[in-house]
Design a protein around this motif. Structure first.
Motif, mmCIF file in Angstrom:
data_model
loop_
_atom_site.group_PDB
_atom_site.id
_atom_site.type_symbol
_atom_site.label_atom_id
_atom_site.label_comp_id
_atom_site.label_asym_id
_atom_site.label_seq_id
_atom_site.Cartn_x
_atom_site.Cartn_y
_atom_site.Cartn_z
ATOM 1 N N ASP A 462 -8.185 -7.152 -9.107
ATOM 2 C CA ASP A 462 -9.383 -6.322 -8.697
ATOM 3 C C ASP A 462 -9.126 -5.954 -7.208
ATOM 4 O O ASP A 462 -9.341 -7.102 -6.529
ATOM 5 C CB ASP A 462 -10.682 -6.833 -9.128
ATOM 6 C CG ASP A 462 -10.924 -6.705 -10.556
ATOM 7 O OD1 ASP A 462 -10.005 -5.919 -11.252
ATOM 8 O OD2 ASP A 462 -11.694 -7.387 -11.097
ATOM 9 N N THR A 463 -9.089 -4.978 -6.549
ATOM 10 C CA THR A 463 -9.052 -4.646 -5.080
ATOM 11 C C THR A 463 -10.538 -4.053 -4.783
ATOM 12 O O THR A 463 -11.123 -3.331 -5.353
ATOM 13 C CB THR A 463 -8.009 -3.653 -4.938
ATOM 14 O OG1 THR A 463 -6.772 -4.337 -5.349
ATOM 15 C CG2 THR A 463 -7.834 -3.309 -3.331
ATOM 16 N N PHE A 464 -10.790 -4.607 -3.537
ATOM 17 C CA PHE A 464 -12.274 -3.999 -2.955
ATOM 18 C C PHE A 464 -12.028 -3.820 -1.574
ATOM 19 O O PHE A 464 -11.095 -4.340 -0.876
ATOM 20 C CB PHE A 464 -13.257 -5.115 -3.285
ATOM 21 C CG PHE A 464 -13.612 -5.304 -4.605
ATOM 22 C CD1 PHE A 464 -14.571 -4.764 -5.611
ATOM 23 C CD2 PHE A 464 -12.872 -6.584 -5.205
ATOM 24 C CE1 PHE A 464 -14.775 -4.963 -6.737
ATOM 25 C CE2 PHE A 464 -13.144 -6.895 -6.415
ATOM 26 C CZ PHE A 464 -14.182 -6.242 -7.293
ATOM 27 N N ILE A 465 -12.874 -2.971 -1.015
ATOM 28 C CA ILE A 465 -12.847 -2.444 0.562
ATOM 29 C C ILE A 465 -14.220 -2.614 0.874
ATOM 30 O O ILE A 465 -15.243 -2.229 0.314
ATOM 31 C CB ILE A 465 -12.477 -0.884 0.635
ATOM 32 C CG1 ILE A 465 -10.910 -0.669 -0.137
ATOM 33 C CG2 ILE A 465 -12.431 -0.527 1.939
ATOM 34 C CD1 ILE A 465 -10.801 0.907 -0.071
ATOM 35 N N VAL A 466 -14.353 -3.604 1.862
ATOM 36 C CA VAL A 466 -15.619 -3.972 2.521
ATOM 37 C C VAL A 466 -15.415 -3.918 4.074
ATOM 38 O O VAL A 466 -14.366 -3.840 4.517
ATOM 39 C CB VAL A 466 -15.952 -5.383 2.160
ATOM 40 C CG1 VAL A 466 -15.990 -5.346 0.224
ATOM 41 C CG2 VAL A 466 -15.272 -6.420 2.593
ATOM 42 N N ASN A 467 -16.833 -3.944 4.693
ATOM 43 C CA ASN A 467 -16.574 -4.252 6.021
ATOM 44 C C ASN A 467 -17.182 -5.307 6.720
ATOM 45 O O ASN A 467 -17.653 -6.299 5.601
ATOM 46 C CB ASN A 467 -17.270 -2.923 6.675
ATOM 47 C CG ASN A 467 -18.953 -2.747 6.095
ATOM 48 O OD1 ASN A 467 -19.432 -3.835 5.885
ATOM 49 N ND2 ASN A 467 -19.544 -1.535 6.237
ATOM 50 N N GLN A 628 -9.428 4.983 6.126
ATOM 51 C CA GLN A 628 -10.018 4.750 4.817
ATOM 52 C C GLN A 628 -9.170 5.407 3.556
ATOM 53 O O GLN A 628 -9.088 4.859 2.490
ATOM 54 C CB GLN A 628 -11.378 5.434 4.965
ATOM 55 C CG GLN A 628 -12.462 4.759 5.781
ATOM 56 C CD GLN A 628 -12.565 3.347 5.458
ATOM 57 O OE1 GLN A 628 -12.825 3.224 4.208
ATOM 58 N NE2 GLN A 628 -12.532 2.290 6.287
ATOM 59 N N ASP A 629 -8.686 6.698 3.780
ATOM 60 C CA ASP A 629 -7.772 7.176 2.761
ATOM 61 C C ASP A 629 -6.620 6.275 2.477
ATOM 62 O O ASP A 629 -6.236 6.180 1.188
ATOM 63 C CB ASP A 629 -7.039 8.578 2.912
ATOM 64 C CG ASP A 629 -8.402 9.511 3.214
ATOM 65 O OD1 ASP A 629 -9.665 9.373 2.549
ATOM 66 O OD2 ASP A 629 -8.211 10.774 3.599
ATOM 67 N N ARG A 630 -6.064 5.884 3.234
ATOM 68 C CA ARG A 630 -5.161 4.785 3.151
ATOM 69 C C ARG A 630 -5.296 3.600 2.267
ATOM 70 O O ARG A 630 -4.402 3.079 1.248
ATOM 71 C CB ARG A 630 -4.159 4.377 4.383
ATOM 72 C CG ARG A 630 -3.392 5.585 4.974
ATOM 73 C CD ARG A 630 -3.003 5.097 6.446
ATOM 74 N NE ARG A 630 -1.957 4.213 6.567
ATOM 75 C CZ ARG A 630 -1.954 2.988 6.795
ATOM 76 N NH1 ARG A 630 -3.142 2.533 7.459
ATOM 77 N NH2 ARG A 630 -1.129 2.191 6.678
ATOM 78 N N LEU A 631 -6.470 3.086 2.774
ATOM 79 C CA LEU A 631 -7.041 1.739 1.855
ATOM 80 C C LEU A 631 -7.269 2.041 0.379
ATOM 81 O O LEU A 631 -7.073 1.335 -0.384
ATOM 82 C CB LEU A 631 -8.231 1.338 2.795
ATOM 83 C CG LEU A 631 -7.848 0.872 4.100
ATOM 84 C CD1 LEU A 631 -9.015 0.085 4.528
ATOM 85 C CD2 LEU A 631 -6.587 -0.239 4.287
ATOM 86 N N LYS A 632 -7.898 3.478 0.243
ATOM 87 C CA LYS A 632 -8.079 3.814 -1.110
ATOM 88 C C LYS A 632 -7.205 3.936 -1.938
ATOM 89 O O LYS A 632 -7.144 3.748 -3.024
ATOM 90 C CB LYS A 632 -9.285 5.253 -0.855
ATOM 91 C CG LYS A 632 -10.572 4.863 -0.293
ATOM 92 C CD LYS A 632 -11.253 6.443 -0.149
ATOM 93 C CE LYS A 632 -12.666 5.954 0.479
ATOM 94 N NZ LYS A 632 -13.277 7.319 0.517
#
Length: 724
Positions: A462-467, A628-632
């Motif tokens: 599972d991959t997540f993007i957070v700050n 953000q697009d690259r990380l998504k």
């Protein structure tokens, strides 16, 4: 009768006016040694100074968040004033106006500006503007300026060249202009006429002149398109010629016994369809008339080692030895353990040779290499690090050379291994998936085996993007993983806070593009992160590893993590290619926007290797939409080849070919413009016409191909210089 070459392009750059010993040395730092080098020193960017705007228009754009750079024709209203505000910081200030408003201008550490800018003089300025909402004022920092007169034409599209200390943009502009004039009639066409007509490409001389001095943006793009095709075509032609030179020499391994049934039956698992296909491709190569020159690519954990083991088994059945070189001792040791498990039931001897191997043990290994590597006799598989390259390692009957992650080795290390294994089959294993577009384009030149199927039982990650606001929750999650008996990787982009950022230390006057990036989030460094985690999680054992450590210390820390003596390993990307730790279930990547997509995907492959649920968390405070697009893109798929295709669209083919091949051409391809090419049709057409040329005249000996031969030779020489 063929036109005689005057040879001006091969003349040293010092034949051009204004190039003395000091400039010669500075130019060499950016790869310019001949007149031809100067001609082909393509601009790295362009400034559209011809699109001038009024101050009112610029103010409106700045209020909407845009900062330029913009171009404006302004009149100076005050004499420039210079002063030192502190040691090492000099400011020159002035005010300027046009019919729509006023602006304050500041130059940093450019005291000479006061002698160039005069009150009531009219200039074309180019730079970044800022709007101060509190005082409702417009400002301009360290702009470029040119005197402007009504009716006098100034260039609209201005090239920006690579520079080094001692070189300025004005000098580079003059130098390239003189080089093009001197080259004159030597800018001959050499591309195949059908290719020029098919893709509607302009002539070489036109392209060279327009790339340096474009009449318009459209003319510049047309010239760039032709030169991009040229670079791709030369690369593919070079690869085609290399392949033609790899005929299997007398005495080199050619499989006569391709029976692998015993190997398959001994495996404790069943190969995937993709693995089975790759084994068949490799065995077919090793039984053919050419030396194998193949890349085996697939995600981390896709089973490349089992495929390489099958190739080594085939070599052993035919009385030949295999040598496998890994970039680190811990990875070499892991390979040795894996091969030993696979080959022990078959009676095939495996040996491990690294820098830490004791002398007595090394002597026994060297003796074993003198024995004929038959099934059950002698050493059939030798695995090691750069220790394999020492002169005393003489592997008689060597038939197969395998390199794991070849881009991790230095140029000279790779050259030394290929020299030792000159007449053997070569297989490179890489966790960098090659985009399908490039595989298609390179068909028949680079042999690529793709493992595009993962073994059964691999856990979905599972991959997540957070700050940064998630920091406390991240620490709690690390604690939770440790409580459940699992381990965590934390990856940072830098080792220490003092590491320079790209562009740091450059003189503003030498960077006229003024392409100042938006304020980037603070860069997390591994040393500080390790200290912070130690303070926040005192009950956990936290380790710290990075590429600057001495190899023995780095191996010690990595081994401690593998043995579960550490709960958390804080690291730079040194662990991107590392040990197999099935117990690691969590990876946190700090400043994720600073990593490449394929790099992030490979990092993700470090977790999810056991039976427990695994997580990959990307931490980024960047607000840039493209970041953000690259990380998504990484979050949206676990397919490495899909990510590679997206990466190709963003970066172009340069990185893929320089990292992954062609295998026997150790060093980077001489990409200058094509590295940013995202046109798959152009890549494919370049490959097609290169194959046509190579098939029609493999040695390029026909009179009509003389200039192709000369240009290809120059391209190859430049590539060789680039890698040294």
């Amino acid at each position: 009768m063929a036109e005689e070459t005057t040879g001006i392009l091969e003349q040293p750059v010092t034949v051009l006016k204004g190039v003395g010993p000091a400039k010669k040395e500075a130019l060499a730092k950016i790869g310019i040694e001949t007149v031809g080098d100067a001609v082909r020193c393509w601009p790295r960017a362009y400034q559209n100074r011809g699109d001038t705007k009024t101050l009112a228009e610029i103010a409106a754009l700045c209020r909407n968040g845009e900062t330029g750079p913009f171009s404006a024709i302004l009149t100076i209203s005050t004499e420039p004033q210079g002063r030192y505000i502190r040691r090492g910081m000099h400011l020159t200030t002035a005010r300027a106006f046009d019919e729509s408003g006023t602006v304050s201008i500041t130059w940093f550490n450019q005291p000479y500006v006061a002698g160039r800018i005069r009150a009531m003089g009219v200039y074309r300025f180019y730079g970044r503007f800022e709007w101060n909402a509190q005082y409702r004022k417009l400002s301009l920092n360290s702009p470029l300026s040119e005197p402007w007169e009504e009716g006098v034409s100034l260039p609209a599209i201005v090239p920006v060249y690579p520079v080094a200390t001692g070189l300025t943009q004005r000098f580079m502009t003059d130098l390239t202009g003189r080089a093009i004039s001197a080259a004159g009639g030597e800018l001959w066409e050499f591309l195949p006429t059908p290719a020029l007509e098919d893709l509607k490409l302009p002539a070489y001389a036109y392209a060279v002149r327009q790339i340096h001095r474009p009449d318009s943006l459209e003319a510049m793009e047309t010239a760039r398109r032709r030169l991009v095709f040229e670079e791709l075509w030369l690369m593919f032609l070079s690869m085609a010629k290399t392949r033609a030179d790899t005929k299997r020499p007398s005495g080199a391994l050619r499989l006569t016994d391709t029976e692998l049934g015993e190997f398959y039956r001994s495996l404790p698992f069943t190969l995937t369809g993709a693995q089975d296909r790759c084994v068949s491709e490799i065995v077919r190569d090793m039984a053919g008339e050419h030396l194998m020159n193949r890349i085996l690519t697939g995600d981390v954990g896709s089973g490349k080692t089992a495929v390489a083991a099958a190739a080594a088994y085939a070599a052993a059945r035919n009385g030949f030895r295999t040598m496998l070189m890994a970039p680190t001792e811990i990875l070499a040791r892991q390979h040795a353990e894996d091969f030993e498990k696979l080959f022990a039931p078959l009676g095939i001897r495996v040996a491990l040779l690294t820098g830490s191997t004791k002398k007595k043990e090394k002597d026994l290994i060297l003796d074993g290499l003198r024995d004929q590597p038959r099934m059950g006799e002698g050493i059939s598989v030798l695995i090691g690090t750069h220790a394999l390259l020492t002169e005393d390692v003489e592997a008689d009957s060597l038939g197969l050379c395998v390199i794991d992650e070849q881009h991790r080795f230095g140029v000279h290390q790779r050259a030394a291994l290929f020299e030792k294994a000159r007449n053997v089959h070569s297989l490179v294993m890489s966790a960098t998936p090659i985009p399908r577009t490039l595989t298609l384009a390179a068909y028949g030149m680079i042999d690529v085996s793709r493992i595009d199927e993962m073994p059964k039982g691999r856990q979905k990650i599972d991959t997540f993007i957070v700050n940064e606001s998630y920091r406390e929750r991240l620490n709690a999650f690390i604690r939770k993983q440790a409580a459940e008996g699992h381990q965590t990787y934390v990856v940072c982009p830098a080792v220490e806070e003092s590491e320079p950022k790209p562009g740091e230390g450059e003189e503003m006057a030498d960077t006229p593009l003024l392409d100042v990036m938006e304020e980037a989030p603070p860069m997390k460094n591994a040393r500080q992160t390790a200290d912070e985690l130690t303070a926040a999680l005192p009950e956990l054992n936290i380790g710290f590893v990075h590429g600057r450590l001495k190899p023995a210390e780095k191996e010690r820390v990595m081994a401690a993590f593998a043995d579960h003596e550490l709960d958390v390993l804080v690291s730079t990307t040194v662990i991107e290619v590392g040990v197999n730790v099935p117990n690691a279930t969590l990876m946190i990547v700090e400043n994720a926007e600073r990593f490449g997509l394929s790099q992030l995907h490979q990092l993700r492959g470090r977790v999810g290797r056991g039976s427990a649920k695994s997580y990959f968390i990307l931490v980024s405070d960047s607000e840039k939409p493209e970041a953000q697009d690259r990380l998504k893109a990484v979050k949206s798929t676990t397919d490495g080849f899909e990510i590679a295709e997206y990466d190709l669209e963003q970066r172009g083919p340069g990185d893929f070919f320089s990292e992954c091949g062609p295998i026997r051409q150790h060093g980077q391809m001489n990409f200058r413009l094509a590295a940013a090419c995202r046109d798959s049709e152009m890549i494919e057409r370049a490959s097609f016409y290169a194959r046509q040329t190579a098939e029609d005249d493999p040695g390029l000996v026909k009179p009509e191909n003389r200039r192709i031969r000369e240009r290809l030779m120059e391209f190859g020489q430049k590539t060789e210089k680039t890698q040294n």
